[in-house]
Design a protein around this motif. Structure first.
Motif, PDB file in Angstrom:
ATOM      1  N   PHE A 174       0.356  16.030 -11.834  1.00  0.00           N
ATOM      2  CA  PHE A 174      -0.832  16.817 -12.189  1.00  0.00           C
ATOM      3  C   PHE A 174      -0.747  18.235 -11.628  1.00  0.00           C
ATOM      4  CE2 PHE A 174      -3.515  14.268 -14.625  1.00  0.00           C
ATOM      5  CZ  PHE A 174      -3.523  12.965 -14.159  1.00  0.00           C
ATOM      6  N   ASN A 195      -8.353  18.437 -16.309  1.00  0.00           N
ATOM      7  CA  ASN A 195      -7.496  18.403 -17.504  1.00  0.00           C
ATOM      8  C   ASN A 195      -8.308  18.011 -18.720  1.00  0.00           C
ATOM      9  OD1 ASN A 195      -5.309  19.168 -16.081  1.00  0.00           O
ATOM     10  ND2 ASN A 195      -4.258  17.193 -16.114  1.00  0.00           N
ATOM     11  N   GLU A 197       1.893   1.913  -3.439  1.00  0.00           N
ATOM     12  CA  GLU A 197       0.775   2.492  -4.192  1.00  0.00           C
ATOM     13  C   GLU A 197       0.589   3.956  -3.841  1.00  0.00           C
ATOM     14  OE1 GLU A 197      -2.116  -1.413  -4.070  1.00  0.00           O
ATOM     15  OE2 GLU A 197      -3.079   0.539  -4.327  1.00  0.00           O
ATOM     16  N   LEU A 198       0.752   4.247  -2.565  1.00  0.00           N
ATOM     17  CA  LEU A 198       0.600   5.630  -2.111  1.00  0.00           C
ATOM     18  C   LEU A 198       1.694   6.507  -2.700  1.00  0.00           C
ATOM     19  CD1 LEU A 198      -1.147   7.367  -0.227  1.00  0.00           C
ATOM     20  CD2 LEU A 198       0.448   6.850   1.604  1.00  0.00           C
ATOM     21  N   LEU A 231      -4.657   6.851   0.673  1.00  0.00           N
ATOM     22  CA  LEU A 231      -4.591   6.486  -0.743  1.00  0.00           C
ATOM     23  C   LEU A 231      -5.887   6.888  -1.445  1.00  0.00           C
ATOM     24  CD1 LEU A 231      -2.890   5.045  -2.885  1.00  0.00           C
ATOM     25  CD2 LEU A 231      -3.952   2.900  -2.209  1.00  0.00           C
ATOM     26  N   HIS A 268      -8.109  13.168  -5.350  1.00  0.00           N
ATOM     27  CA  HIS A 268      -7.450  14.376  -5.887  1.00  0.00           C
ATOM     28  C   HIS A 268      -7.050  14.176  -7.336  1.00  0.00           C
ATOM     29  CE1 HIS A 268      -6.988  17.284  -2.623  1.00  0.00           C
ATOM     30  NE2 HIS A 268      -6.747  16.290  -1.792  1.00  0.00           N
ATOM     31  N   ILE A 269      -6.463  13.010  -7.604  1.00  0.00           N
ATOM     32  CA  ILE A 269      -6.014  12.713  -8.961  1.00  0.00           C
ATOM     33  C   ILE A 269      -7.205  12.722  -9.905  1.00  0.00           C
ATOM     34  CG2 ILE A 269      -5.080  10.885 -10.452  1.00  0.00           C
ATOM     35  CD1 ILE A 269      -3.199  10.138  -8.133  1.00  0.00           C
ATOM     36  N   ASP A 309       1.926  10.758  -9.069  1.00  0.00           N
ATOM     37  CA  ASP A 309       0.939  11.155 -10.077  1.00  0.00           C
ATOM     38  C   ASP A 309       0.347  12.521  -9.747  1.00  0.00           C
ATOM     39  OD1 ASP A 309      -0.558   7.892 -10.814  1.00  0.00           O
ATOM     40  OD2 ASP A 309       1.203   8.951 -11.618  1.00  0.00           O
ATOM     41  N   LEU A 310       0.035  12.679  -8.486  1.00  0.00           N
ATOM     42  CA  LEU A 310      -0.610  13.920  -8.070  1.00  0.00           C
ATOM     43  C   LEU A 310       0.328  15.104  -8.231  1.00  0.00           C
ATOM     44  CD1 LEU A 310      -3.196  15.076  -6.954  1.00  0.00           C
ATOM     45  CD2 LEU A 310      -2.338  14.697  -4.649  1.00  0.00           C
ATOM     46  N   LEU A 354       0.823  -1.200   0.000  1.00  0.00           N
ATOM     47  CA  LEU A 354       0.000   0.000   0.000  1.00  0.00           C
ATOM     48  C   LEU A 354       0.862   1.257   0.000  1.00  0.00           C
ATOM     49  CD1 LEU A 354      -2.794  -1.086   2.508  1.00  0.00           C
ATOM     50  CD2 LEU A 354      -3.131  -0.473   0.115  1.00  0.00           C
ATOM     51  N   ARG A 356      -7.834   9.243  -0.588  1.00  0.00           N
ATOM     52  CA  ARG A 356      -7.867  10.708  -0.657  1.00  0.00           C
ATOM     53  C   ARG A 356      -7.026  11.211  -1.827  1.00  0.00           C
ATOM     54  NH1 ARG A 356      -5.491  15.356   1.276  1.00  0.00           N
ATOM     55  NH2 ARG A 356      -3.566  14.335   1.937  1.00  0.00           N
ATOM     56  N   ILE A 357      -5.842  10.651  -1.966  1.00  0.00           N
ATOM     57  CA  ILE A 357      -4.947  11.072  -3.053  1.00  0.00           C
ATOM     58  C   ILE A 357      -5.568  10.718  -4.405  1.00  0.00           C
ATOM     59  CG2 ILE A 357      -2.653  10.790  -4.067  1.00  0.00           C
ATOM     60  CD1 ILE A 357      -2.457  12.162  -1.421  1.00  0.00           C
ATOM     61  N   GLN A 358      -6.149   9.530  -4.479  1.00  0.00           N
ATOM     62  CA  GLN A 358      -6.748   9.102  -5.739  1.00  0.00           C
ATOM     63  C   GLN A 358      -7.939   9.981  -6.104  1.00  0.00           C
ATOM     64  OE1 GLN A 358      -7.246   4.929  -4.876  1.00  0.00           O
ATOM     65  NE2 GLN A 358      -5.329   4.372  -5.897  1.00  0.00           N
ATOM     66  N   HIS A 411      -8.136  16.215 -10.744  1.00  0.00           N
ATOM     67  CA  HIS A 411      -7.183  16.807 -11.686  1.00  0.00           C
ATOM     68  C   HIS A 411      -7.417  16.267 -13.093  1.00  0.00           C
ATOM     69  CE1 HIS A 411      -4.458  19.357  -9.376  1.00  0.00           C
ATOM     70  NE2 HIS A 411      -4.568  18.506  -8.378  1.00  0.00           N
ATOM     71  N   ARG A 412      -7.622  14.989 -13.179  1.00  0.00           N
ATOM     72  CA  ARG A 412      -7.823  14.369 -14.500  1.00  0.00           C
ATOM     73  C   ARG A 412      -9.064  14.953 -15.169  1.00  0.00           C
ATOM     74  NH1 ARG A 412      -6.198   8.424 -13.036  1.00  0.00           N
ATOM     75  NH2 ARG A 412      -4.028   8.481 -13.722  1.00  0.00           N
ATOM     76  N   ALA A 472       0.847   7.111  -6.250  1.00  0.00           N
ATOM     77  CA  ALA A 472      -0.270   8.051  -6.349  1.00  0.00           C
ATOM     78  C   ALA A 472       0.194   9.476  -6.052  1.00  0.00           C
ATOM     79  CB  ALA A 472      -1.398   7.641  -5.400  1.00  0.00           C
ATOM     80  N   ASN A 473       1.061   9.612  -5.066  1.00  0.00           N
ATOM     81  CA  ASN A 473       1.624  10.918  -4.748  1.00  0.00           C
ATOM     82  C   ASN A 473       2.398  11.471  -5.940  1.00  0.00           C
ATOM     83  OD1 ASN A 473       0.915  11.844  -2.141  1.00  0.00           O
ATOM     84  ND2 ASN A 473       2.186  10.266  -1.221  1.00  0.00           N
ATOM     85  N   ASP A 496      -0.539  21.771 -13.678  1.00  0.00           N
ATOM     86  CA  ASP A 496      -1.722  22.608 -13.553  1.00  0.00           C
ATOM     87  C   ASP A 496      -1.386  24.026 -13.980  1.00  0.00           C
ATOM     88  OD1 ASP A 496      -4.297  22.626 -11.013  1.00  0.00           O
ATOM     89  OD2 ASP A 496      -4.033  23.929 -12.759  1.00  0.00           O
TER      90      ASP A 496
END
Lengths: 202, 133
Positions: free
Chosen positions: A113, B116, A102-103, B102, B108-109, A109-110, A99, B104-106, B112-113, A106-107, A117
């Motif tokens: 983005f 976009n 994965e986190l 996780l 957010h993603i 990816d964020l 996990l 929460r971050i997803q 954003h997606r 994900a971080n 932005d």
């Protein structure tokens, strides 16, 4: 605390041991007659006298949790005679690591983005979004004597062999429901393992 | 007491004050240089239970079993109320926390997606502006 009317029915321990269940029986509050398997497992793994000794060393308000945790360990050991609870620890730790990866992804990816932005002000600094529990994993590794890359840790607990197939997470339920827990117990097995009872918010 | 053999007793037989036979079930896993290991295991399980558990296992699994028994016994010594079950519960909490983060971050993603995608959509539409009018 489980109630046991020892005047009418001996507790599970005294039934198992075929002895008279006295009013002061140390087992009676924690091994009700309706749960014979609980004491059977504990007796098989630890033995009645070891359990008695351990309970006598604890304060009365600690004993129920101690019995429930021992029942959990005993059941785990009966199911898995090689690794017992330690198999669960290893499995759960791997889950934490997975996990965490994965986190981290994900971080990343964020951040991607957020950086792309086009808005003049970002809602939040990317670094603030990074959550890492690596310290916690490190502490747990120390706790169970595993260092990354060190296969000869003093406790020598190796990853269980690959022929051992890990059951799903629901096979290792949260030991028992705690009143201080906010979590939803994901498995109905909780009450089957150690009996109900207030935990410490483990 | 003089011993005919130069082989020293394992930690278990020293603790139990008995002769350590060549086929002692404990000796491979409780060497004499680590007496604390056996005393810890003995305190929680008792020698007889440990011996029975090891006997029931195939030989190639006994070392792992002895290690895990020691780990559980050591954990119980450190935490007499919860033992290693406390570790399991902490891990469950940690997993729950990471899963929440996780999600929460997803989320957010996802936002954003979406923004976009809608920007891309506006860009392509504006490129066809004269046709749309």
């Amino acid at each position: 605390m489980a109630s046991s009317n020892s005047y009418n029915s001996p507790c599970a321990a005294c039934k198992f041991l075929r002895r008279k269940c006295t009013p002061g029986c140390i087992f009676a509050p924690y091994f009700p007659p309706e749960e014979p398997q609980k004491f059977a497992n504990v007796h098989k793994i630890f033995g009645a006298s070891n359990v008695t000794k351990l309970l006598n060393e604890l304060l009365p308000h600690q004993r129920e949790d101690a019995v429930n945790s021992m029942a959990y360990e005993a059941e785990a050991r009966v199911r898995d005679p090689v690794y017992g609870c330690v198999g669960a620890i290893s499995f759960l730790q791997r889950q934490v690591e997975r996990l965490q990866k994965e986190l981290d992804a994900a971080n990343a990816d964020l951040i991607r983005f957020a950086c792309s932005d086009s808005l003049p002000t970002l809602p939040q600094r990317p670094v603030d979004l990074i959550v890492s529990t690596n310290d916690n994993i490190g502490n747990i590794n120390e706790l169970i004597g595993i260092s990354s890359g060190d296969s000869t840790a003093s406790l020598c607990y190796q990853t269980p062999c690959t022929s051992f197939s890990f059951p799903s997470a629901t096979a290792y339920p949260i030991p028992w429901d705690s009143n201080t827990f906010d979590n939803n117990t994901s498995s109905g097995d909780v009450n089957q393992v150690g009996g109900g009872g207030a935990g410490k918010g483990l | 007491m003089t011993s005919k053999s130069t082989r020293s007793r394992c930690a278990a037989c020293k603790y139990l004050r008995r002769r350590c036979s060549p086929d002692c079930i404990f000796s491979p896993y409780f060497p004499s240089d680590n007496p604390q290991r056996f005393s810890c295991v003995h305190r929680l399980y008792g020698a007889s239970n440990v011996g029975k558990m090891l006997q029931k296992l195939p030989v190639h699994l006994r070392a792992e079993a002895a290690n895990s028994l020691y780990f559980e016994a050591h954990s119980r010594q450190e935490d007499p109320v919860y033992g290693c079950v406390g570790i399991i519960t902490n891990l469950h909490e940690e997993i729950h926390g990471v899963e929440i983060e996780l999600a929460r971050i997803q989320a957010h993603i996802g936002i954003h997606r979406q923004s976009n995608n809608s920007e891309d959509g506006e860009t392509s539409q504006s490129g066809h502006g004269p046709l749309q009018q």
